[in-house]
Scaffold this active site. Sequence first.
Site, mmCIF file in Angstrom:
data_model
loop_
_atom_site.group_PDB
_atom_site.id
_atom_site.type_symbol
_atom_site.label_atom_id
_atom_site.label_comp_id
_atom_site.label_asym_id
_atom_site.label_seq_id
_atom_site.Cartn_x
_atom_site.Cartn_y
_atom_site.Cartn_z
ATOM 1 N N ASP A 1 0.484 -6.712 -0.826
ATOM 2 C CA ASP A 1 -0.282 -7.379 -1.493
ATOM 3 C C ASP A 1 -1.217 -8.170 -0.504
ATOM 4 O OD1 ASP A 1 0.557 -7.145 -4.509
ATOM 5 O OD2 ASP A 1 2.437 -7.788 -3.422
ATOM 6 N N ARG B 1 10.702 2.693 -11.531
ATOM 7 C CA ARG B 1 12.220 2.447 -11.497
ATOM 8 C C ARG B 1 12.756 1.810 -12.642
ATOM 9 N NH1 ARG B 1 11.592 0.028 -5.866
ATOM 10 N NH2 ARG B 1 11.610 1.843 -4.403
ATOM 11 N N HIS C 1 4.879 -7.291 -4.800
ATOM 12 C CA HIS C 1 5.627 -6.118 -4.643
ATOM 13 C C HIS C 1 6.593 -6.918 -3.435
ATOM 14 C CE1 HIS C 1 7.451 -2.337 -3.422
ATOM 15 N NE2 HIS C 1 7.094 -2.305 -2.454
ATOM 16 N N ASP D 1 8.061 -0.133 -8.452
ATOM 17 C CA ASP D 1 9.181 -0.861 -9.171
ATOM 18 C C ASP D 1 9.090 -0.881 -10.565
ATOM 19 O OD1 ASP D 1 9.852 -2.584 -6.778
ATOM 20 O OD2 ASP D 1 7.554 -3.020 -6.858
ATOM 21 N N SER E 1 0.561 0.014 3.275
ATOM 22 C CA SER E 1 1.022 -0.512 4.339
ATOM 23 C C SER E 1 1.681 -1.953 3.857
ATOM 24 C CB SER E 1 0.183 -0.818 5.397
ATOM 25 O OG SER E 1 -0.593 0.212 6.077
ATOM 26 N N ARG F 1 9.544 -10.671 7.615
ATOM 27 C CA ARG F 1 8.461 -10.116 6.802
ATOM 28 C C ARG F 1 7.145 -10.804 7.287
ATOM 29 N NH1 ARG F 1 8.775 -9.049 0.574
ATOM 30 N NH2 ARG F 1 9.641 -7.243 1.387
#
Lengths: 305, 305, 305, 305
Positions: B121, B151, B175, B148, B117, B86
């Site tokens: 954060d 959900r 996130h 989130d 994108s 990541r």
Amino acid sequence: MKVTLVGNGRVGSAIGFAIVLQRLADELVIVDRVPEAAIGDAADLAHASALSQPMTVRAGGVEAAVGSDVVIITASVPAPRPPASRLQLAESNARLFAELIPKLVSVCPEAVYLVVSNPVDVMTYLALRYSRGVLPPARVIGAGTLIDTARYRTLLAEYVGIHTNDIRAYIMGEHGDSQFPALSAASAGGQRLDSSDPTIALLGERARGEGDRVFAAKGYTNFAIAAATASLLSAIATHARSVFPVSTLLTDYHGVSDVCLSVPAVIGRSGILQVLKVDLSEEEIKKLHHSARIVRSAIDALPAH
Amino acid sequence: MKVTLVGNGRVGSAIGFAIVLQRLADELVIVDRVPEAAIGDAADLAHASALSQPMTVRAGGVEAAVGSDVVIITASVPAPRPPASRLQLAESNARLFAELIPKLVSVCPEAVYLVVSNPVDVMTYLALRYSRGVLPPARVIGAGTLIDTARYRTLLAEYVGIHTNDIRAYIMGEHGDSQFPALSAASAGGQRLDSSDPTIALLGERARGEGDRVFAAKGYTNFAIAAATASLLSAIATHARSVFPVSTLLTDYHGVSDVCLSVPAVIGRSGILQVLKVDLSEEEIKKLHHSARIVRSAIDALPAH
Amino acid sequence: MKVTLVGNGRVGSAIGFAIVLQRLADELVIVDRVPEAAIGDAADLAHASALSQPMTVRAGGVEAAVGSDVVIITASVPAPRPPASRLQLAESNARLFAELIPKLVSVCPEAVYLVVSNPVDVMTYLALRYSRGVLPPARVIGAGTLIDTARYRTLLAEYVGIHTNDIRAYIMGEHGDSQFPALSAASAGGQRLDSSDPTIALLGERARGEGDRVFAAKGYTNFAIAAATASLLSAIATHARSVFPVSTLLTDYHGVSDVCLSVPAVIGRSGILQVLKVDLSEEEIKKLHHSARIVRSAIDALPAH
Amino acid sequence: MKVTLVGNGRVGSAIGFAIVLQRLADELVIVDRVPEAAIGDAADLAHASALSQPMTVRAGGVEAAVGSDVVIITASVPAPRPPASRLQLAESNARLFAELIPKLVSVCPEAVYLVVSNPVDVMTYLALRYSRGVLPPARVIGAGTLIDTARYRTLLAEYVGIHTNDIRAYIMGEHGDSQFPALSAASAGGQRLDSSDPTIALLGERARGEGDRVFAAKGYTNFAIAAATASLLSAIATHARSVFPVSTLLTDYHGVSDVCLSVPAVIGRSGILQVLKVDLSEEEIKKLHHSARIVRSAIDALPAH
């Protein structure tokens, strides 16, 4: 969905218009003691629906309500003046309900009943009583403090600068002078409302007075209560499971039983799905009991039928 | 309202479709490094709008964004595999933003920027940095934990039998893996959620895993994040002043500063109108600081530009 | 309403997203030969629905379609290149339908079928053939020239300065090169369109070319056809009795029989309620017969099964 | 959008309720000669809006209309009985308009004016006359036969089994006894209506009688005309460029000039964008001229001011 509207005065006919404009029923039946006005409104509303999505609207007697999913009762004797004689209204409307409810219940034993007639907490209780056990409490819903709550949220929304949908704040108790804002459970966007902020308490007072202001100016209120009733109907029609403060028979709700008062309840297709027990401060519980005593004594003061 | 969509991959084009189906703009400009795909999507979306209310959709370069009220950025280098890398995505996208943001800001200095994108954060923070002071924090909004949270609310709504709109519960923080449900501020219809109920905590875990489940199955996610972005856009377009958890630059938020994380914020025409400071437990504050450290170190690990 | 989506490629998944954003079903089942992608999209779409009104979306095999009110078929082998080999696509998709339709029909004999797979007029015909008499023509609807018509109306609406809803103009015949604008029956707000106006004929040409333009730019089209399919689904769901040009089995329609072509039809809960016979000029009737020959010979060229 | 409602009787207040329920304005001002009722309705409507999206509604004098985008005029002296004395109503309302219009026009010279007061064709003409050239004909729109047309389309829709939106059929001419269905230009889904079908002509008669039926039953009509006015307002607010039959000043419309009658017109932000000249049969043109003479002589019979 089939909806029957019993009582076609200023409130009833505004509800009918809201049902047509928001397409909340497939079929609407209007029942009134003055058949001509009901016939006229039914045709006028059917034409109104032609501008968007045509809908069946017709006038009829109580028997035309058969098969209704929801029965909305706004029937009332004319409101007495001066308003001090509220008890007198209760007595006259009690007689009206004693006659009306058994007929409706024999025709529509499975419907959800929305009670709008005033004094709404007393009438909700009487609708249950006169149904003689046919209607369970979950299917008899009084419009209660929903409209007071809407007014309060609007005032709070302006004050804190947040959308009304994100304001959680209920006016609870009697739909009348003894109602109170349940500030212990109040929040805006998940952020607690500061119950010590004097403005927030003041806005509760103002919300209570708003209905009186309308009454004083035009002699009655109809649009806001019609919009509130339409909201409840929409939640039933779509089985929304949304939460509204409505008048319902309480059983040990913070110690209150056997009286109808407004508390938050989850509304869906079959009426009230859950009554929510929100946190209340000691003072708020006292106010709830005070409301209960007022409504209870109004019921007890009625002559036996 | 004029909206520009920068980046027309799977997420961007799903956002475009949502904008058209929900008629969230009067004019939509699509900017992508592959002009052909943008041209094709623009025409396809314009035809799609013809089925309801025709809308102007066109492809263009960054300069076509001039006059936009909202700029939505989904531009990204392809996501690296395995997902472990990541940080590598952050570095590549940082280079992309270093080039892109100054151009956009010179063309649209007054727009609200929605950053989609990933890692969102970090990218929200970089969008602010590369705007070199032109954009105030209130006008740079990261989609963050909105999806989130959606959900999570759905899972809670099923569990407690109440409409999602009546569920107040936020997933806050990063996130990403360090996100957490803010149960101290959570309620359903005004009734507090019982944070000691193990199911409620479990549903928080499940909500976090849902995105991974989609990613594992189809290799990317696009529809939910597109719907979430459309919700934010709608709140801006209608100046709704609604509350959403979004990634924003924090300044002493429960002790966290100079990093972007998701917290509840009031969204309206001019972007973020208020950041709401919700009550958090000590443990939740620790989790917020943990999220802050993770995002902060990702930012600090980026090469200087 | 329960809807099953068979085929989850670019078109199918865009249809799924439109169904969720417009809340056109209570339950959506996604069937695809690649179960992983269907599982991923189902979860992603369920999350997307959480932003507005949560909906059940799940992946499954053909047997999961049981009880569907509507089955939407977008299943297709990959479109061959160059596009000249359209007949080859017909042959491959014919094999696919020969296998698929009997299975679907045994599970959902009462559903309305929306055929989106190309060449749509041929595939609509084959869906009927392979249902072996189980499906009546009224329940097999091809998306046909609906999207061509939408494009045409948008161009006309701009030209005459009137809302697309007030433009009555159909593209009829084959969803392909032989389609034609039925100008004899065309009007705008009740005012006849001047069929001798060269711009109006030109816009018909342009509408036909628009799909190719999208195809050339992005290699496929999906958003407009998804929006068109959603419109048909909405008309079925609400029993709208609205008129759309769709591909349907013709029986002596201006002399054309035993082939599927697009003509205006009234769509409601049970599929096609009426086929409308609009006035056509002699030249338009010739074009309809030309379309019929093209589609008919494509069908005849298929190997027997 | 700012809207001012002048006249708050049964029709005016129903329009106010429709505006609130359909959220057709950002700000609504209610002007009435009885300030109390206007104040009461304004507060009641503001509370009603609180149930969905709070809206500014207030009572005021003519000067409060300043800056309105649309002015809706329902002001009227009480309708005389028996209805035979329609001319008497024209005379009284002419005096009222002679006083009212110049004041409104000086405050709102740029607004679009929707005239609802009866006899609507005469009053639309007088609104233009008393504006003394400030208002162009395109900005003075009479509600005319829109409601008659809606009723007619509903009857036709039931008869032919097609959605009202797909029925093109106008009631044209006077909003009164001399109105007529323009069957030459009528179609359903693009298919011509058979003007020799006696039922179709009969339904035109029935549509004309429907308003009388409502009037006879309840003594007035308000809901349908309120819904019709809301449709016009919506088309203006969204610049829809939709086509409605409305009363407008005709200039050589099939030979008719210098009188207001209902013909199809394209409505958008700035009022009437186009008047559509639909094909009429010789007999229909005669009926139009007959309507013109009736309205013209009602105007000519008014005392000069």
